[in-house]
Design a protein around this motif. Structure first.
Motif, PDB file in Angstrom:
ATOM      1  N   MET A 192      23.015-135.575  15.264  1.00 29.31           N
ATOM      2  CA  MET A 192      23.471-134.581  14.298  1.00 29.31           C
ATOM      3  C   MET A 192      24.920-134.868  13.902  1.00 29.31           C
ATOM      4  N   ILE A 193      25.196-134.690  12.627  1.00 27.67           N
ATOM      5  CA  ILE A 193      26.559-134.821  12.119  1.00 27.67           C
ATOM      6  C   ILE A 193      27.000-133.454  11.619  1.00 27.67           C
ATOM      7  N   GLN A 194      28.167-132.999  12.103  1.00 24.82           N
ATOM      8  CA  GLN A 194      28.724-131.732  11.653  1.00 24.82           C
ATOM      9  C   GLN A 194      30.098-131.972  11.036  1.00 24.82           C
ATOM     10  N   VAL A 195      30.197-131.726   9.757  1.00 31.22           N
ATOM     11  CA  VAL A 195      31.462-131.872   9.032  1.00 31.22           C
ATOM     12  C   VAL A 195      31.973-130.472   8.736  1.00 31.22           C
ATOM     13  N   ASN A 196      33.146-130.148   9.274  1.00 36.17           N
ATOM     14  CA  ASN A 196      33.672-128.782   9.182  1.00 36.17           C
ATOM     15  C   ASN A 196      35.038-128.767   8.512  1.00 36.17           C
ATOM     16  N   GLY A 197      35.095-128.259   7.288  1.00 39.37           N
ATOM     17  CA  GLY A 197      36.362-128.104   6.583  1.00 39.37           C
ATOM     18  C   GLY A 197      37.106-129.405   6.360  1.00 39.37           C
ATOM     19  N   PHE A 198      36.365-130.488   6.107  1.00 39.74           N
ATOM     20  CA  PHE A 198      36.999-131.805   5.955  1.00 39.74           C
ATOM     21  C   PHE A 198      37.711-131.936   4.612  1.00 39.74           C
ATOM     22  N   SER A 199      38.971-132.348   4.688  1.00 36.82           N
ATOM     23  CA  SER A 199      39.755-132.698   3.496  1.00 36.82           C
ATOM     24  C   SER A 199      40.458-134.020   3.742  1.00 36.82           C
ATOM     25  N   LYS A 200      40.640-134.783   2.666  1.00 38.90           N
ATOM     26  CA  LYS A 200      41.440-136.001   2.737  1.00 38.90           C
ATOM     27  C   LYS A 200      42.378-136.034   1.548  1.00 38.90           C
ATOM     28  N   ILE A 201      43.671-136.141   1.860  1.00 32.92           N
ATOM     29  CA  ILE A 201      44.705-136.134   0.828  1.00 32.92           C
ATOM     30  C   ILE A 201      45.545-137.401   0.955  1.00 32.92           C
ATOM     31  N   TYR A 202      45.728-138.081  -0.166  1.00 31.14           N
ATOM     32  CA  TYR A 202      46.615-139.235  -0.226  1.00 31.14           C
ATOM     33  C   TYR A 202      47.773-138.887  -1.155  1.00 31.14           C
ATOM     34  N   GLY A 203      48.965-138.728  -0.575  1.00 28.81           N
ATOM     35  CA  GLY A 203      50.105-138.331  -1.400  1.00 28.81           C
ATOM     36  C   GLY A 203      49.879-136.964  -1.995  1.00 28.81           C
ATOM     37  N   ASP A 204      49.878-136.889  -3.337  1.00 24.91           N
ATOM     38  CA  ASP A 204      49.631-135.610  -4.000  1.00 24.91           C
ATOM     39  C   ASP A 204      48.211-135.516  -4.553  1.00 24.91           C
ATOM     40  N   LYS A 205      47.339-136.458  -4.138  1.00 24.76           N
ATOM     41  CA  LYS A 205      45.967-136.465  -4.645  1.00 24.76           C
ATOM     42  C   LYS A 205      44.981-136.044  -3.556  1.00 24.76           C
ATOM     43  N   THR A 206      44.223-134.991  -3.828  1.00 26.90           N
ATOM     44  CA  THR A 206      43.177-134.540  -2.916  1.00 26.90           C
ATOM     45  C   THR A 206      41.880-135.240  -3.271  1.00 26.90           C
ATOM     46  N   VAL A 207      41.441-136.125  -2.406  1.00 24.97           N
ATOM     47  CA  VAL A 207      40.229-136.922  -2.663  1.00 24.97           C
ATOM     48  C   VAL A 207      38.980-136.144  -2.270  1.00 24.97           C
ATOM     49  N   VAL A 208      39.046-135.452  -1.140  1.00 26.11           N
ATOM     50  CA  VAL A 208      37.953-134.582  -0.688  1.00 26.11           C
ATOM     51  C   VAL A 208      38.585-133.251  -0.280  1.00 26.11           C
ATOM     52  N   ASN A 209      37.980-132.157  -0.746  1.00 23.45           N
ATOM     53  CA  ASN A 209      38.600-130.848  -0.582  1.00 23.45           C
ATOM     54  C   ASN A 209      37.732-129.878   0.217  1.00 23.45           C
ATOM     55  N   ASN A 210      38.028-129.760   1.523  1.00 28.21           N
ATOM     56  CA  ASN A 210      37.491-128.676   2.350  1.00 28.21           C
ATOM     57  C   ASN A 210      35.964-128.566   2.282  1.00 28.21           C
ATOM     58  N   ILE A 211      35.285-129.660   2.624  1.00 26.43           N
ATOM     59  CA  ILE A 211      33.822-129.628   2.570  1.00 26.43           C
ATOM     60  C   ILE A 211      33.240-129.421   3.969  1.00 26.43           C
TER      61      ILE A 211
ATOM     62  N   GLY B 124      20.351-136.722   2.208  1.00 23.33           N
ATOM     63  CA  GLY B 124      20.874-137.598   1.176  1.00 23.33           C
ATOM     64  C   GLY B 124      22.231-137.136   0.693  1.00 23.33           C
ATOM     65  N   PHE B 125      23.109-138.089   0.416  1.00 19.51           N
ATOM     66  CA  PHE B 125      24.473-137.807  -0.027  1.00 19.51           C
ATOM     67  C   PHE B 125      24.647-138.446  -1.391  1.00 19.51           C
ATOM     68  N   ILE B 126      24.736-137.622  -2.439  1.00 22.25           N
ATOM     69  CA  ILE B 126      24.744-138.171  -3.796  1.00 22.25           C
ATOM     70  C   ILE B 126      25.945-137.661  -4.588  1.00 22.25           C
ATOM     71  N   GLY B 127      26.378-138.491  -5.510  1.00 27.38           N
ATOM     72  CA  GLY B 127      27.515-138.161  -6.351  1.00 27.38           C
ATOM     73  C   GLY B 127      27.907-139.374  -7.173  1.00 27.38           C
ATOM     74  N   HIS B 128      28.656-139.145  -8.247  1.00 26.35           N
ATOM     75  CA  HIS B 128      29.132-140.237  -9.084  1.00 26.35           C
ATOM     76  C   HIS B 128      30.108-141.127  -8.319  1.00 26.35           C
ATOM     77  N   ASN B 129      30.371-142.318  -8.865  1.00 27.36           N
ATOM     78  CA  ASN B 129      31.434-143.157  -8.324  1.00 27.36           C
ATOM     79  C   ASN B 129      32.754-142.389  -8.349  1.00 27.36           C
ATOM     80  N   GLY B 130      33.493-142.443  -7.244  1.00 25.42           N
ATOM     81  CA  GLY B 130      34.766-141.738  -7.177  1.00 25.42           C
ATOM     82  C   GLY B 130      34.651-140.276  -6.810  1.00 25.42           C
ATOM     83  N   ALA B 131      33.441-139.830  -6.462  1.00 20.72           N
ATOM     84  CA  ALA B 131      33.243-138.409  -6.145  1.00 20.72           C
ATOM     85  C   ALA B 131      33.766-138.034  -4.767  1.00 20.72           C
ATOM     86  N   GLY B 132      33.923-139.027  -3.889  1.00 19.05           N
ATOM     87  CA  GLY B 132      34.371-138.749  -2.527  1.00 19.05           C
ATOM     88  C   GLY B 132      33.366-139.138  -1.466  1.00 19.05           C
ATOM     89  N   LYS B 133      32.282-139.788  -1.864  1.00 22.20           N
ATOM     90  CA  LYS B 133      31.246-140.186  -0.902  1.00 22.20           C
ATOM     91  C   LYS B 133      31.783-141.175   0.125  1.00 22.20           C
TER      92      LYS B 133
END
Length: 245
Positions: A1-20, A31-40
């Motif tokens: 099992m994978i549990q992702v809790n409130g994950f965010s990743k910020i580089y400088g002033d850019k939030t790449v993934v926001n609190n997922i 399945g994990f789907i999204g456009h290129n650059g979505a944060g996958k």
């Protein structure tokens, strides 16, 4: 099992993934789907311990990968989006190298290599160097190397890319067999038809935001006018783009 809790990743002033937050549960293909650059890719790199979260926690079978990385990494097999690694090794040398890393017994690894090698149609080619393999053959060996220690959690980043139809069918069968044993599979794909047919649950990410996590049936129930996952995905992501413009 994978549990992702409130994950965010910020580089400088850019939030790449926001609190997922989501769970890839046992007994299910997620399945994990999204456009290129979505944060996958950023999310997958965090799940596998390649990068550290800016905030939030990630647990693999209950083990926090930030606090106990070695034991967490023993829980999963990871297939990256590129098969071009260790090209001067033969296929068999690479598989034994991976088996050594995970302390896989010689008896178990031999049976695994023969079984998966035959299912993928490359058993007779394993004494050749990876440099001589086609992209698809390298992909098969990378999949085998990631799974040779028979982990309970599979993390697969675009695993079907480059596979011939028979091998793609075999991998999808393997994924289904794996979760039927009570294990978990988490994989990213751009092929929405595959996700629709194969997945028990779906995560849709757009611009670093998790738009949906749940079953496909529940998703379709809220989009009754849409006939397919592809149509729903386009509606959701276009709506998000419109809101952000």
């Amino acid at each position: 099992m994978i549990q992702v809790n409130g994950f965010s990743k910020i580089y400088g002033d850019k939030t790449v993934v926001n609190n997922i937050t989501f769970t890839a549960r046992d007994g299910a293909i997620t399945g994990f789907i999204g456009h290129n650059g979505a944060g996958k890719s950023t999310t997958i790199k965090a799940i596998t311990g390649v990068i550290k979260p800016t905030q939030g926690t990630i647990l693999i079978n209950g083990i926090d990968i930030a606090k106990d990385a070695l034991n967490a990494k023993r829980q999963f097999g990871y297939v990256s989006d590129s098969p071009d690694h260790f090209l001067r090794l033969t296929g068999l040398e690479y598989l034994n190298f991976m088996a050594d890393i995970y302390d896989t017994p010689s008896e178990g690894r031999a049976a695994f290599i023969e079984n998966y090698g035959n299912r993928f149609g490359i058993y007779d080619s394993l004494n050749n160097k990876l440099l001589s393999y086609s992209h698809g053959m390298r992909q098969k060996v990378m999949i085998m190397g990631a799974l040779i220690h028979e982990p309970s959690v599979w993390i697969l980043d675009e695993p079907l890319t480059g596979l011939d139809p028979q091998s793609a069918f075999e991998l999808k069968q393997m994924m289904r067999e794996h979760v039927e044993k009570g294990n978990s599979v988490f994989f990213s794909t751009h092929v929405l038809e595959v996700a629709e047919k194969l997945c028990d649950e779906i995560c849709i990410i757009k611009c670093g935001e998790l738009l949906y996590h749940g079953t496909l049936d529940d998703l379709k129930a809220t989009h009754k006018s849409q006939a397919s996952l592809e149509n729903i995905f386009l509606e959701l992501t276009e709506t998000k783009e419109s809101e952000g413009s």
